[in-house]
Design an enzyme around this catalytic site. Structure first.
Site, mmCIF file in Angstrom:
data_model
loop_
_atom_site.group_PDB
_atom_site.id
_atom_site.type_symbol
_atom_site.label_atom_id
_atom_site.label_comp_id
_atom_site.label_asym_id
_atom_site.label_seq_id
_atom_site.Cartn_x
_atom_site.Cartn_y
_atom_site.Cartn_z
ATOM 1 N N GLY A 27 -2.416 0.771 -4.990
ATOM 2 C CA GLY A 27 -3.184 -0.054 -4.056
ATOM 3 C C GLY A 27 -2.698 0.089 -2.634
ATOM 4 O O GLY A 27 -1.769 0.850 -2.336
ATOM 5 N N GLY A 95 -5.792 -5.305 -10.918
ATOM 6 C CA GLY A 95 -6.828 -4.399 -11.395
ATOM 7 C C GLY A 95 -7.987 -4.228 -10.436
ATOM 8 O O GLY A 95 -8.951 -3.519 -10.745
ATOM 9 N N GLY A 97 -7.962 -2.477 -8.004
ATOM 10 C CA GLY A 97 -7.988 -1.033 -7.732
ATOM 11 C C GLY A 97 -8.238 -0.205 -8.985
ATOM 12 O O GLY A 97 -8.201 1.032 -8.939
ATOM 13 N N GLU A 103 -0.849 -0.173 -15.150
ATOM 14 C CA GLU A 103 0.054 -1.144 -14.501
ATOM 15 C C GLU A 103 0.636 -2.104 -15.533
ATOM 16 O O GLU A 103 1.807 -2.465 -15.463
ATOM 17 C CB GLU A 103 -0.713 -1.919 -13.429
ATOM 18 C CG GLU A 103 -1.059 -1.054 -12.222
ATOM 19 C CD GLU A 103 -1.952 -1.745 -11.206
ATOM 20 O OE1 GLU A 103 -1.875 -1.383 -10.029
ATOM 21 O OE2 GLU A 103 -2.741 -2.634 -11.589
ATOM 22 N N LYS A 121 -3.239 -13.925 -0.818
ATOM 23 C CA LYS A 121 -3.352 -13.744 -2.274
ATOM 24 C C LYS A 121 -2.618 -14.798 -3.097
ATOM 25 O O LYS A 121 -2.761 -14.836 -4.315
ATOM 26 C CB LYS A 121 -2.845 -12.360 -2.644
ATOM 27 C CG LYS A 121 -3.759 -11.272 -2.123
ATOM 28 C CD LYS A 121 -3.224 -9.922 -2.431
ATOM 29 C CE LYS A 121 -4.236 -8.848 -2.064
ATOM 30 N NZ LYS A 121 -3.685 -7.516 -2.270
#
Ligand code: 5RP
Length: 225
Positions: A27, A95, A97, A103, A121
């Site tokens: 990302g 997720g 990206g 991951e 975030k």
């Protein structure tokens, strides 16, 4: 926003020590961490790194960071990765990206995890960001119907040329939940659906988060670990 991502990513590189096997996230925030790591490696830091996506493999390879595939390691000393949303109990959604499967697998192997993010975030409750789940292309219309029947509001992710395809050759359904509710229950329900391969829900993971702000990055340590 870029400044916040950059300072968080660069701060995280300070936690990498000589000899470590390092997990490289995916990302735009992980990008700054990986760039900084590349500089440290060029200056003599000796590490090996495991990547979580084709994009990260390409980026890190281009910076001459020594790479190993996930199947070549038994464990990972430190994973540094971004999130799409995280709450104060270190539950996160990842997720955005599209790299959630890899991951998640890499996160399971990691002895230590540091999340890097900009301050938008950090949330009180997960769910505003649609929860991505990786689904098998075979029979995906039925998987989507089942998700919809269970009230998950799935939207099949599209890419530049039709349906978005993950690095693993699968699809992603973004679940518009608004409120994620009981996370353990949600995870168990999703994982029990045939066709759902993995979810982007990470429950109480990580030793700390590094949050990019207008000024210096702020760090929060996970007291529940
Ligand atoms: C990719 C991810 C990323 O870590 C997440 O989407 C955050 O990305 P960015 O740092 O670009 O906002 O989970 O699958």
């Amino acid at each position: 926003m870029e400044h916040k991502k950059k300072t968080a990513g660069e701060k995280a590189a300070e936690y990498v020590e000589d000899g470590m096997v390092v997990g490289l996230g995916t990302g735009t925030t992980a990008y700054y961490f990986i760039k900084q790591l590349g500089t440290l490696v060029a200056d003599g830091l000796f590490i090996k790194a495991v990547f979580t996506s084709n994009a990260t493999e390409k980026l890190a390879g281009g910076l001459n960071i020594p790479l190993l595939s996930v199947d070549e390691v038994n464990g990972i000393d430190l994973l540094i990765d971004g999130v799409d949303e995280i709450d104060h109990n270190f539950n996160s959604i990842k997720g955005g990206g599209g790299a959630l499967f890899r991951e998640k697998l890499v996160s399971r192997l990691a002895r230590r995890i540091i999340w890097i993010l900009d301050d938008s975030k950090l949330v009180d409750q997960l769910g505003k960001f649609p929860l991505p789940v990786e689904i098998l292309p075979f029979g995906h219309t039925h998987t989507l119907k089942k998700l919809a029947k269970d009230g998950m509001n799935p939207v099949l992710r599209s890419g530049e040329e039709g349906i978005y395809i993950t690095d693993n050759g699968n699809y992603i359904a973004d679940l518009h939940l608004e409120k994620a509710g009981d996370l353990q229950q949600l995870e168990a329900r999703l994982k029990s659906i045939t066709g759902v391969l993995e979810t982007g829900l990470f429950i109480n993971k990580g030793e700390r988060m590094i949050i990019g702000t207008e000024r210096k990055p702020k760090e929060i340590i996970n007291s529940g670990k």
